[in-house]
Design a protein around this motif. Structure first.
Motif, short mmCIF file in Angstrom:
data_model
loop_
_atom_site.label_atom_id
_atom_site.label_comp_id
_atom_site.label_asym_id
_atom_site.label_seq_id
_atom_site.Cartn_x
_atom_site.Cartn_y
_atom_site.Cartn_z
N ALA A 34 0.83 -1.20 0.00
CA ALA A 34 0.00 0.00 0.00
C ALA A 34 0.86 1.25 0.00
CB ALA A 34 -0.91 -0.02 1.23
N GLN A 35 1.98 1.21 0.72
CA GLN A 35 2.90 2.35 0.72
C GLN A 35 3.47 2.58 -0.67
OE1 GLN A 35 3.78 4.51 3.36
NE2 GLN A 35 4.69 5.60 1.63
N PHE A 85 -3.74 2.51 2.13
CA PHE A 85 -2.58 2.49 3.02
C PHE A 85 -3.02 2.59 4.48
CE2 PHE A 85 0.36 5.09 5.54
CZ PHE A 85 1.43 4.23 5.61
N GLN A 137 -2.42 -0.14 7.27
CA GLN A 137 -1.71 0.23 8.48
C GLN A 137 -2.51 -0.15 9.74
OE1 GLN A 137 -1.18 4.47 9.28
NE2 GLN A 137 1.00 4.09 9.70
#
Length: 455
Positions: free
Chosen positions: A143-144, A227, A231
């Protein structure tokens, strides 16, 4: 010859004797008759005279009003001491459940151990949780990367837009100059039309670059949302992984250990499975495994049930004395900290909690205790000897003597029993005259003569 056969005349004495005999016979008959008739009169009159005497005696006896000893109810003192039974409970007591699924690797505390807050109690081996952490971490890295790519695309789009706007400005200025030259006849109209077409092409390029930026901006927002979700999922799995180490929530004593090394630990999870568009089935597993029970002994609560008649005089913060039978030499100071603020309709009592300091752990939860309270009553009840009470089908009553000196039974409510005396919580005003020891002879409405009882 005549003289021989003629009877000789009686002498005077003989005549007198005959007369006396005739007189005695008449009197006798008269006396006998008088006795006879007197006997008849006696047989008829004497019973009547006896009945009359008895009737007169009964009337005389009925005319005598019975005397009764009467007393006046007295008020109890405003301050009183009450002793109530209580139950010792832990102020903080909880059962520790597993929050992570796996096998118990090791336990470090057993029953009776005193532990501090945050102390490690047990470890759970949870391979599934470890793999979920690795997977969540990989998803977070992906996702980052998506966010970084979306930001790069947006930056490129912004640069393209700037270049397109610069080209558009040059094309517009060129077209405007060629329009002036056409009017002066310096250039052909076709050349001016070519400049105009170039201007329109650059205008379309600016609009396309702007649309690209809008799309890149939306992609960046989506990437950032993904993201944040990755997270949060990663942090959740990290938290679940931390639950493999079971710690004490507060300082206390372990009162129960329910597991052994190698046992399967279940955290209790919920799963929902949809079988069709109209029917869904939910399977829930809530069988959490309890590992320990821990109780805080430093501060204990003592629960007591205060009678309704005394509940209004109970004050939050007032001190009490707590004793237990097993420790006759110890008196523990308690303080009223809270009540249920509701009277139990079954027992007519108010649940009250006392706080007792127990730093040396002398008291233990579950103990039976005696609690002494000093109650100051604003409206003390009346006190009567128990002999003044009458308990029958009509309830608990007292026999009062009214102003017209007749007996009247008044229903009353009884409070505390002191043995020879009892409290009367309702039913009296304090001005009544009460029969000290009523009997079955003092019936309702009977006229009596009240006599004040001397102490």
């Amino acid at each position: 010859m005549d003289s021989q056969h003629r009877p000789s005349p009686d002498s005077e004495e003989q005549k007198t004797s005959k007369k006396q005999k005739r007189g005695i016979g008449g009197i006798g008959w008269a006396v006998l008759g008088a006795v006879f008739f007197g006997s008849l009169l006696a047989i008829g009159i004497l019973p009547r005279l006896g009945q009359k005497s008895e009737l007169q005696a009964a009337v005389k006896e009925a005319s005598i009003v019975p005397s009764v000893n009467v007393i006046t109810p007295r008020r109890a003192t405003g301050a009183t001491k009450v002793e109530l039974p209580g139950s010792v409970v832990a102020l903080n007591q909880t059962t520790i459940y597993a929050r992570s699924t796996g096998y118990l690797r090791r336990w470090y505390a057993d029953i009776g151990d005193r532990v501090r807050a945050g102390q490690l109690l047990a470890e759970i081996d949870s391979p599934d949780t470890n793999q979920q952490v690795l997977q969540a971490k990989a998803e977070l890295v992906q996702a980052q990367a998506n966010v970084s790519q979306a930001r790069a695309n947006l930056a490129k789009g912004i640069s393209d837009l700037k270049q397109a706007r610069a080209n558009l400005l040059i094309a517009r200025q060129s077209w405007e100059r060629w329009q002036i030259l056409v009017k002066k006849g310096a250039v052909a109209q076709q050349d001016a039309d070519t400049k105009y077409a170039t201007y329109q092409a650059n205008l379309a390029s600016v609009e396309s670059a702007q649309n690209t930026i809008n799309s890149d901006s939306a992609n960046l927002n989506a990437a950032q949302a993904s993201f944040y979700a990755s997270q949060a999922n990663y942090q959740r799995n990290i938290l679940l992984q931390s639950y493999t180490k079971v710690t004490a929530p507060f300082a206390g004593i372990i009162t129960a250990r329910n597991v052994n090394t190698g046992v399967l630990i279940s955290s209790g999870t919920s799963n929902t499975t949809t079988t069709s568009s109209s029917i869904s089935t939910t399977s829930t597993n809530t069988s959490n495994t309890s590992l320990y029970t821990i109780a805080d002994y430093n501060k204990l609560d003592v629960n007591i049930n205060v009678p309704q008649s005394l509940s209004g005089s109970l004050k939050i913060g007032q001190t009490t004395q707590v004793t237990v039978k097993e420790l006759p030499q110890r008196v523990f100071a308690g303080k009223v900290v809270r009540t249920s603020n509701a009277i139990d309709p079954t027992t007519r009592t108010l649940l009250t909690q006392l706080e007792v300091h127990n730093s040396d752990a002398t008291l233990r939860p579950g103990m039976y205790a005696n609690v002494k309270l000093d109650i100051k009553r604003t409206d003390p009840p009346f006190i009567l000897p128990d002999s003044a009470l009458v308990v029958n089908a009509g309830g608990t009553q007292v026999a009062t003597v009214t102003k017209d000196k007749t007996v009247h039974y008044q229903k009353v409510a009884v409070g505390r029993d002191y043995g020879t005396e009892v409290e009367i919580t309702s039913g009296l005003t304090g001005k009544e005259s009460l029969i000290a020891t009523p009997t079955v002879d003092e019936t309702e409405g009977l006229h009596v003569q009240p006599v004040a009882q001397t102490k």
